[in-house]
Design a protein around this motif. Structure first.
Motif, PDB file in Angstrom:
ATOM      1  N   MET A 113      -1.121  -0.435  -4.396  1.00  0.00           N
ATOM      2  CA  MET A 113      -0.226  -0.258  -5.527  1.00  0.00           C
ATOM      3  C   MET A 113      -0.314  -1.369  -6.565  1.00  0.00           C
ATOM      4  SD  MET A 113       1.449   2.597  -5.381  1.00  0.00           S
ATOM      5  CE  MET A 113       2.764   2.239  -6.545  1.00  0.00           C
ATOM      6  N   SER A 114      -0.735  -2.555  -6.164  1.00  0.00           N
ATOM      7  CA  SER A 114      -0.796  -3.660  -7.125  1.00  0.00           C
ATOM      8  C   SER A 114      -1.791  -3.375  -8.253  1.00  0.00           C
ATOM      9  CB  SER A 114      -1.167  -4.965  -6.422  1.00  0.00           C
ATOM     10  OG  SER A 114      -2.473  -4.892  -5.875  1.00  0.00           O
ATOM     11  N   ALA A 115      -2.660  -2.364  -8.051  1.00  0.00           N
ATOM     12  CA  ALA A 115      -3.657  -2.030  -9.067  1.00  0.00           C
ATOM     13  C   ALA A 115      -3.018  -1.562 -10.372  1.00  0.00           C
ATOM     14  CB  ALA A 115      -4.599  -0.946  -8.527  1.00  0.00           C
ATOM     15  N   ILE A 116      -1.769  -1.099 -10.326  1.00  0.00           N
ATOM     16  CA  ILE A 116      -1.147  -0.564 -11.537  1.00  0.00           C
ATOM     17  C   ILE A 116      -0.365  -1.624 -12.307  1.00  0.00           C
ATOM     18  CG2 ILE A 116      -0.976   1.711 -10.462  1.00  0.00           C
ATOM     19  CD1 ILE A 116       1.990   1.288 -10.160  1.00  0.00           C
ATOM     20  N   CYS A 144       3.457  -1.481 -17.261  1.00  0.00           N
ATOM     21  CA  CYS A 144       4.026  -1.730 -15.941  1.00  0.00           C
ATOM     22  C   CYS A 144       3.885  -3.220 -15.646  1.00  0.00           C
ATOM     23  CB  CYS A 144       3.296  -0.919 -14.885  1.00  0.00           C
ATOM     24  SG  CYS A 144       3.905  -1.203 -13.201  1.00  0.00           S
ATOM     25  N   TYR A 145       5.012  -3.913 -15.554  1.00  0.00           N
ATOM     26  CA  TYR A 145       4.939  -5.350 -15.286  1.00  0.00           C
ATOM     27  C   TYR A 145       5.319  -5.704 -13.858  1.00  0.00           C
ATOM     28  CZ  TYR A 145      10.053  -5.986 -15.724  1.00  0.00           C
ATOM     29  OH  TYR A 145      11.416  -5.943 -15.542  1.00  0.00           O
ATOM     30  N   ASP A 155       3.652  11.158 -10.336  1.00  0.00           N
ATOM     31  CA  ASP A 155       3.638  10.228 -11.471  1.00  0.00           C
ATOM     32  C   ASP A 155       2.326   9.454 -11.546  1.00  0.00           C
ATOM     33  OD1 ASP A 155       6.091  11.050 -12.327  1.00  0.00           O
ATOM     34  OD2 ASP A 155       7.176   9.236 -11.758  1.00  0.00           O
ATOM     35  N   LEU A 156       1.817   9.005 -10.399  1.00  0.00           N
ATOM     36  CA  LEU A 156       0.565   8.247 -10.403  1.00  0.00           C
ATOM     37  C   LEU A 156      -0.620   9.111 -10.818  1.00  0.00           C
ATOM     38  CD1 LEU A 156       0.885   5.990  -7.212  1.00  0.00           C
ATOM     39  CD2 LEU A 156       1.188   5.331  -9.600  1.00  0.00           C
ATOM     40  N   VAL A 204       0.849  -1.178   0.000  1.00  0.00           N
ATOM     41  CA  VAL A 204       0.000   0.000   0.000  1.00  0.00           C
ATOM     42  C   VAL A 204       0.888   1.232   0.000  1.00  0.00           C
ATOM     43  CG1 VAL A 204      -1.778   1.272   1.227  1.00  0.00           C
ATOM     44  CG2 VAL A 204      -1.826  -1.217   1.213  1.00  0.00           C
ATOM     45  N   VAL A 205       0.280   2.195  -0.411  1.00  0.00           N
ATOM     46  CA  VAL A 205       0.977   3.497  -0.424  1.00  0.00           C
ATOM     47  C   VAL A 205       0.143   4.639  -0.786  1.00  0.00           C
ATOM     48  CG1 VAL A 205       3.318   3.166  -0.905  1.00  0.00           C
ATOM     49  CG2 VAL A 205       1.581   3.260  -2.754  1.00  0.00           C
TER      50      VAL A 205
END
Length: 217
Positions: A104-107, A26-27, A85-86, A4-5
Motif C-alpha cells: 500500500m505504501s506505493a500510493i 495522497c499524503y 477505489d484502487l 500490505v493489502v
C-alpha cells in the motif's frame, strides 16, 4: 513491516471540502488495526489521507491544502471498496500476483482525482470520497505539501514491546482524531491495558448481509 493489502484544525468547525471532482494528492496511509463495529464485528481497517491543493485553509497562520480521508476494510476482496477505489485510481484491475499482496505504501505521494459528495447527518453536513480515478493524461502532477505519512499501529505496538515501552510512539503528521481511532484498536487496548478484549465485544450485534468477506463501513 510494510502495510500490505482529513482532519481540520481543532477548535471551530470548518466547512466541508466542496462537493465535486478535485485534483488530490495522497499524503498518507494509516493502518488502524482491528476495529470493532457494533454491526459487523471486528475488521482490520486502514485510512487513506488526501490533500486537495486547490482548496485552502489557514491553520495557525499557515496557508495549507484542505484534507479529506476515507476509511476502508483492509482487504482486496472483489466486493471491497478499497479494491474498487484502487483499481479506479490505477485505471486497470489487479493481477493475480498483485492480489496476493499489494504494498500500500506505493500510493503515498501519488496524484489522483477524487469525487467528493456531501452527506447530511445529525452532526451536520460532511464530505465523503465517493470515488477515485487516475489523473487525465497530460495533467500536471503536484507534490504533497504535508509530510508523508506511512504508519501502522500494529507495527508501533511491536516496536514499543521491543523497547519495553508502555505506549506507542505517535509520529508527527497524523491527525489527532486518527490517533484516537488507533487507540480503539483491539490490539492497542490489549497492549495498553494488559487485558484481552472480551469475545462478546467482538461479536456483531446482528447478522450482516451475505455480500462477501468485506462489508460496508
Amino acid at each position: 513491516m510494510p502495510i500490505v493489502v482529513t482532519a481540520g484544525p481543532s477548535g471551530a468547525k470548518s466547512e466541508p471540502v466542496p462537493a465535486g471532482t478535485h485534483h488530490a494528492v495522497c499524503y498518507g496511509i494509516v493502518d488502524l488495526g482491528t476495529q470493532v463495529s457494533e454491526k459487523f464485528g471486528p475488521k482490520r481497517k486502514l485510512a487513506l489521507l488526501w490533500e486537495v491543493p486547490e482548496e485552502r485553509i489557514t491553520v495557525q497562520g499557515k496557508d495549507l491544502p484542505r484534507g479529506i480521508s476515507k476509511r476502508y476494510t483492509a482487504t482486496l476482496n472483489e466486493e471491497g471498496t478499497l479494491r474498487k477505489d484502487l483499481e479506479g485510481w490505477r485505471g486497470r484491475p489487479f493481477t493475480t500476483a498483485e492480489l496476493a499482496g499489494f504494498e500500500m505504501s506505493a500510493i503515498v505521494g501519488k496524484n489522483c482525482l477524487v469525487n467528493i459528495v456531501h452527506k447530511d447527518s445529525p452532526r451536520g453536513t460532511h464530505a465523503e470520497v465517493a470515488g477515485v480515478v487516475a489523473l487525465p493524461k497530460g495533467m500536471p502532477q503536484k507534490k504533497a505539501e504535508n509530510n508523508l505519512v506511512n504508519f501502522s499501529v500494529l507495527d508501533a505496538i511491536t516496536e514499543a514491546k521491543k523497547l519495553g515501552h508502555r505506549d506507542v510512539q505517535w509520529p508527527e503528521g497524523i491527525p489527532q482524531w486518527l490517533c484516537d481511532v488507533c487507540a480503539k484498536a483491539v490490539e492497542y487496548v490489549e497492549f495498553t491495558t494488559g487485558a484481552s478484549v472480551p469475545p462478546a465485544q467482538l461479536e456483531p450485534q446482528y447478522k450482516a448481509p451475505e455480500i462477501g468477506e468485506d462489508v460496508p463501513f
